[in-house]
Design a protein around this motif. Structure first.
Motif, PDB file in Angstrom:
ATOM      1  N   THR A  65      -6.803   4.108   7.580  1.00  0.00           N
ATOM      2  CA  THR A  65      -7.700   2.904   7.440  1.00  0.00           C
ATOM      3  C   THR A  65      -6.693   1.650   7.676  1.00  0.00           C
ATOM      4  OG1 THR A  65      -7.386   2.913   4.958  1.00  0.00           O
ATOM      5  CG2 THR A  65      -9.505   3.921   6.192  1.00  0.00           C
ATOM      6  N   GLN A  66      -5.401   1.820   7.532  1.00  0.00           N
ATOM      7  CA  GLN A  66      -4.511   0.796   7.782  1.00  0.00           C
ATOM      8  C   GLN A  66      -3.357   1.024   8.265  1.00  0.00           C
ATOM      9  OE1 GLN A  66      -2.049  -0.171   4.022  1.00  0.00           O
ATOM     10  NE2 GLN A  66      -1.765  -2.220   4.456  1.00  0.00           N
ATOM     11  N   SER A  67      -3.030   0.066   9.304  1.00  0.00           N
ATOM     12  CA  SER A  67      -1.618   0.368  10.437  1.00  0.00           C
ATOM     13  C   SER A  67      -0.465   0.760   9.480  1.00  0.00           C
ATOM     14  CB  SER A  67      -1.534  -0.795  11.215  1.00  0.00           C
ATOM     15  OG  SER A  67      -0.830  -1.899  10.459  1.00  0.00           O
ATOM     16  N   ILE A  68       0.608   1.185  10.221  1.00  0.00           N
ATOM     17  CA  ILE A  68       1.790   1.332   9.389  1.00  0.00           C
ATOM     18  C   ILE A  68       2.518   0.141   9.355  1.00  0.00           C
ATOM     19  CG2 ILE A  68       4.066   2.602   9.786  1.00  0.00           C
ATOM     20  CD1 ILE A  68       2.251   4.913  11.184  1.00  0.00           C
ATOM     21  N   GLY A  69       2.456  -0.729  10.197  1.00  0.00           N
ATOM     22  CA  GLY A  69       3.137  -1.983  10.029  1.00  0.00           C
ATOM     23  C   GLY A  69       2.550  -2.915   8.837  1.00  0.00           C
ATOM     24  N   ASP A  70       1.130  -2.938   8.869  1.00  0.00           N
ATOM     25  CA  ASP A  70       0.505  -3.760   7.768  1.00  0.00           C
ATOM     26  C   ASP A  70       1.166  -3.059   6.554  1.00  0.00           C
ATOM     27  OD1 ASP A  70      -0.305  -5.257   9.634  1.00  0.00           O
ATOM     28  OD2 ASP A  70      -2.232  -4.649   9.398  1.00  0.00           O
ATOM     29  N   PHE A  71       1.155  -1.888   6.253  1.00  0.00           N
ATOM     30  CA  PHE A  71       1.431  -1.014   5.092  1.00  0.00           C
ATOM     31  C   PHE A  71       2.734  -1.461   4.738  1.00  0.00           C
ATOM     32  CE2 PHE A  71       3.515   2.806   3.312  1.00  0.00           C
ATOM     33  CZ  PHE A  71       2.896   2.846   2.129  1.00  0.00           C
ATOM     34  N   MET A  72       3.722  -1.414   5.389  1.00  0.00           N
ATOM     35  CA  MET A  72       5.210  -1.497   5.260  1.00  0.00           C
ATOM     36  C   MET A  72       5.421  -2.977   4.867  1.00  0.00           C
ATOM     37  SD  MET A  72       6.701   0.749   4.485  1.00  0.00           S
ATOM     38  CE  MET A  72       8.491   0.200   4.120  1.00  0.00           C
ATOM     39  N   GLN A  73       4.618  -3.903   5.469  1.00  0.00           N
ATOM     40  CA  GLN A  73       4.726  -5.449   5.245  1.00  0.00           C
ATOM     41  C   GLN A  73       4.188  -5.574   3.668  1.00  0.00           C
ATOM     42  OE1 GLN A  73       2.686  -8.140   8.149  1.00  0.00           O
ATOM     43  NE2 GLN A  73       3.079  -9.827   6.668  1.00  0.00           N
ATOM     44  N   ASP A  74       3.183  -5.090   3.451  1.00  0.00           N
ATOM     45  CA  ASP A  74       2.523  -5.031   1.921  1.00  0.00           C
ATOM     46  C   ASP A  74       3.402  -4.439   0.897  1.00  0.00           C
ATOM     47  OD1 ASP A  74       0.124  -5.863   2.958  1.00  0.00           O
ATOM     48  OD2 ASP A  74      -0.912  -4.280   2.944  1.00  0.00           O
ATOM     49  N   VAL A  75       4.109  -3.250   1.249  1.00  0.00           N
ATOM     50  CA  VAL A  75       5.061  -2.791   0.362  1.00  0.00           C
ATOM     51  C   VAL A  75       6.246  -3.698   0.143  1.00  0.00           C
ATOM     52  CG1 VAL A  75       6.852  -0.898   0.024  1.00  0.00           C
ATOM     53  CG2 VAL A  75       4.426  -0.217   0.712  1.00  0.00           C
ATOM     54  N   LYS A  76       6.866  -4.121   1.187  1.00  0.00           N
ATOM     55  CA  LYS A  76       8.155  -4.884   1.200  1.00  0.00           C
ATOM     56  C   LYS A  76       7.741  -6.193   0.405  1.00  0.00           C
ATOM     57  CE  LYS A  76      10.984  -3.084   5.001  1.00  0.00           C
ATOM     58  NZ  LYS A  76      11.353  -3.230   6.264  1.00  0.00           N
ATOM     59  N   ALA A  77       6.743  -6.934   1.087  1.00  0.00           N
ATOM     60  CA  ALA A  77       6.524  -8.176   0.491  1.00  0.00           C
ATOM     61  C   ALA A  77       6.170  -8.164  -1.121  1.00  0.00           C
ATOM     62  CB  ALA A  77       5.144  -9.014   1.237  1.00  0.00           C
ATOM     63  N   ASP A  78       5.220  -7.295  -1.329  1.00  0.00           N
ATOM     64  CA  ASP A  78       4.870  -7.269  -2.755  1.00  0.00           C
ATOM     65  C   ASP A  78       6.068  -6.775  -3.634  1.00  0.00           C
ATOM     66  OD1 ASP A  78       2.646  -7.906  -1.699  1.00  0.00           O
ATOM     67  OD2 ASP A  78       1.426  -6.187  -2.636  1.00  0.00           O
ATOM     68  N   SER A  79       6.811  -5.930  -3.187  1.00  0.00           N
ATOM     69  CA  SER A  79       8.066  -5.380  -3.979  1.00  0.00           C
ATOM     70  C   SER A  79       8.970  -6.474  -4.328  1.00  0.00           C
ATOM     71  CB  SER A  79       8.501  -4.074  -3.871  1.00  0.00           C
ATOM     72  OG  SER A  79       8.937  -4.021  -2.336  1.00  0.00           O
ATOM     73  N   SER A  80       9.439  -6.933  -2.992  1.00  0.00           N
ATOM     74  CA  SER A  80      10.393  -8.038  -3.022  1.00  0.00           C
ATOM     75  C   SER A  80       9.937  -9.154  -3.967  1.00  0.00           C
ATOM     76  CB  SER A  80      10.833  -8.583  -1.809  1.00  0.00           C
ATOM     77  OG  SER A  80       9.851  -9.173  -1.038  1.00  0.00           O
ATOM     78  N   GLN A  81       8.869  -9.678  -4.050  1.00  0.00           N
ATOM     79  CA  GLN A  81       8.238 -10.825  -4.886  1.00  0.00           C
ATOM     80  C   GLN A  81       8.297 -10.224  -6.268  1.00  0.00           C
ATOM     81  OE1 GLN A  81       4.191 -11.819  -4.548  1.00  0.00           O
ATOM     82  NE2 GLN A  81       4.570 -13.549  -5.678  1.00  0.00           N
ATOM     83  N   TRP A  82       7.932  -9.037  -6.608  1.00  0.00           N
ATOM     84  CA  TRP A  82       8.276  -8.184  -7.934  1.00  0.00           C
ATOM     85  C   TRP A  82       9.800  -8.566  -8.401  1.00  0.00           C
ATOM     86  CZ3 TRP A  82      10.319  -3.961  -9.689  1.00  0.00           C
ATOM     87  CH2 TRP A  82      10.183  -3.311 -11.049  1.00  0.00           C
ATOM     88  N   ILE A  83      10.478  -8.173  -7.574  1.00  0.00           N
ATOM     89  CA  ILE A  83      11.818  -8.020  -7.823  1.00  0.00           C
ATOM     90  C   ILE A  83      12.505  -9.444  -8.166  1.00  0.00           C
ATOM     91  CG2 ILE A  83      14.338  -7.567  -7.051  1.00  0.00           C
ATOM     92  CD1 ILE A  83      13.140  -5.213  -5.640  1.00  0.00           C
ATOM     93  N   ASN A  84      12.158 -10.443  -7.343  1.00  0.00           N
ATOM     94  CA  ASN A  84      12.383 -11.525  -7.676  1.00  0.00           C
ATOM     95  C   ASN A  84      12.132 -12.374  -8.965  1.00  0.00           C
ATOM     96  OD1 ASN A  84      14.313 -11.955  -5.389  1.00  0.00           O
ATOM     97  ND2 ASN A  84      12.365 -11.961  -3.928  1.00  0.00           N
ATOM     98  N   THR A  85      10.505 -12.059  -8.892  1.00  0.00           N
ATOM     99  CA  THR A  85       9.739 -12.446 -10.218  1.00  0.00           C
ATOM    100  C   THR A  85      10.574 -12.171 -11.560  1.00  0.00           C
ATOM    101  OG1 THR A  85       7.794 -12.960  -9.136  1.00  0.00           O
ATOM    102  CG2 THR A  85       7.579 -12.630 -11.538  1.00  0.00           C
ATOM    103  N   ASN A  86      11.009 -10.809 -11.421  1.00  0.00           N
ATOM    104  CA  ASN A  86      11.671 -10.373 -12.621  1.00  0.00           C
ATOM    105  C   ASN A  86      13.255 -10.701 -12.608  1.00  0.00           C
ATOM    106  OD1 ASN A  86       9.572  -8.754 -14.270  1.00  0.00           O
ATOM    107  ND2 ASN A  86       9.303  -8.117 -12.228  1.00  0.00           N
ATOM    108  N   ARG A  87      13.621 -11.338 -11.947  1.00  0.00           N
ATOM    109  CA  ARG A  87      15.020 -11.862 -11.436  1.00  0.00           C
ATOM    110  C   ARG A  87      15.899 -10.401 -11.869  1.00  0.00           C
ATOM    111  NH1 ARG A  87      13.022 -16.537 -14.471  1.00  0.00           N
ATOM    112  NH2 ARG A  87      13.309 -18.287 -12.820  1.00  0.00           N
ATOM    113  N   PHE A  88      15.748  -9.387 -11.298  1.00  0.00           N
ATOM    114  CA  PHE A  88      16.582  -8.436 -11.231  1.00  0.00           C
ATOM    115  C   PHE A  88      17.833  -8.370 -10.615  1.00  0.00           C
ATOM    116  CE2 PHE A  88      12.401  -5.917 -11.946  1.00  0.00           C
ATOM    117  CZ  PHE A  88      12.675  -5.458 -13.205  1.00  0.00           C
TER     118      PHE A  88
END
Length: 153
Positions: A65-88
């Motif tokens: 139901t989702q393209s591979i490209g959109d999926f990886m964009q979601d994974v990378k964008a959301d996880s990098s934002q989480w890493i940056n928000t938590n100042r890891f």
């Protein structure tokens, strides 16, 4: 989608920008849990996730139901934002542009799980660069060396 059936197992490999060893043992388990949440929120199934300080592997039962490209964009964008928000990290964290994705049959899934689970042992014998090239060669993926491993400018 009514009457749509699939069984797609995808092995993703991705790395921090410039392949920097930024994924700390202190928060890698939390990262894997967070990424699993991203995957499952999009109705896919996380089968295995693990990696090293300079890259991540994940095996996903992928819904069509989702393209591979959109999926990886979601994974990378959301996880990098989480890493940056938590100042890891001391500086802004970003994932490298691009990723590897390889498909496997159901009969191969146990071997892929084992491979992902034993990343730390595997990388005592080979580097990430060697590993990634071996995947590309095994799967007969034509690639341009200039774009595989982007170095700092």
């Amino acid at each position: 989608m009514a009457n749509t059936y699939s069984q797609v197992h995808l092995h993703f490999i991705f790395a921090p920008k410039f392949r920097q060893a930024l994924i700390s043992a202190a928060w890698e388990t939390s990262l894997y849990k967070y990424v699993t949440g991203i995957v499952e929120a999009r109705q896919h199934k996380m089968i295995a996730i693990n990696g090293m300080n300079d890259h991540v592997h994940m095996l996903v039962g992928f819904r069509t139901t989702q393209s591979i490209g959109d999926f990886m964009q979601d994974v990378k964008a959301d996880s990098s934002q989480w890493i940056n928000t938590n100042r890891f990290c001391d500086s802004r964290f970003e994932w490298q542009a691009g990723y590897g994705v390889f498909s496997y049959s159901k009969s191969q899934v146990p071997d892929v799980i084992r491979y992902i689970q034993t990343q730390k042992e595997h990388h005592r014998r080979s580097t990430f660069q060697e590993e990634y090239r071996s995947f590309l060669e095994e799967f007969e993926v034509v690639y341009d060396e200039r774009y595989i491993f982007k170095s700092p400018q």
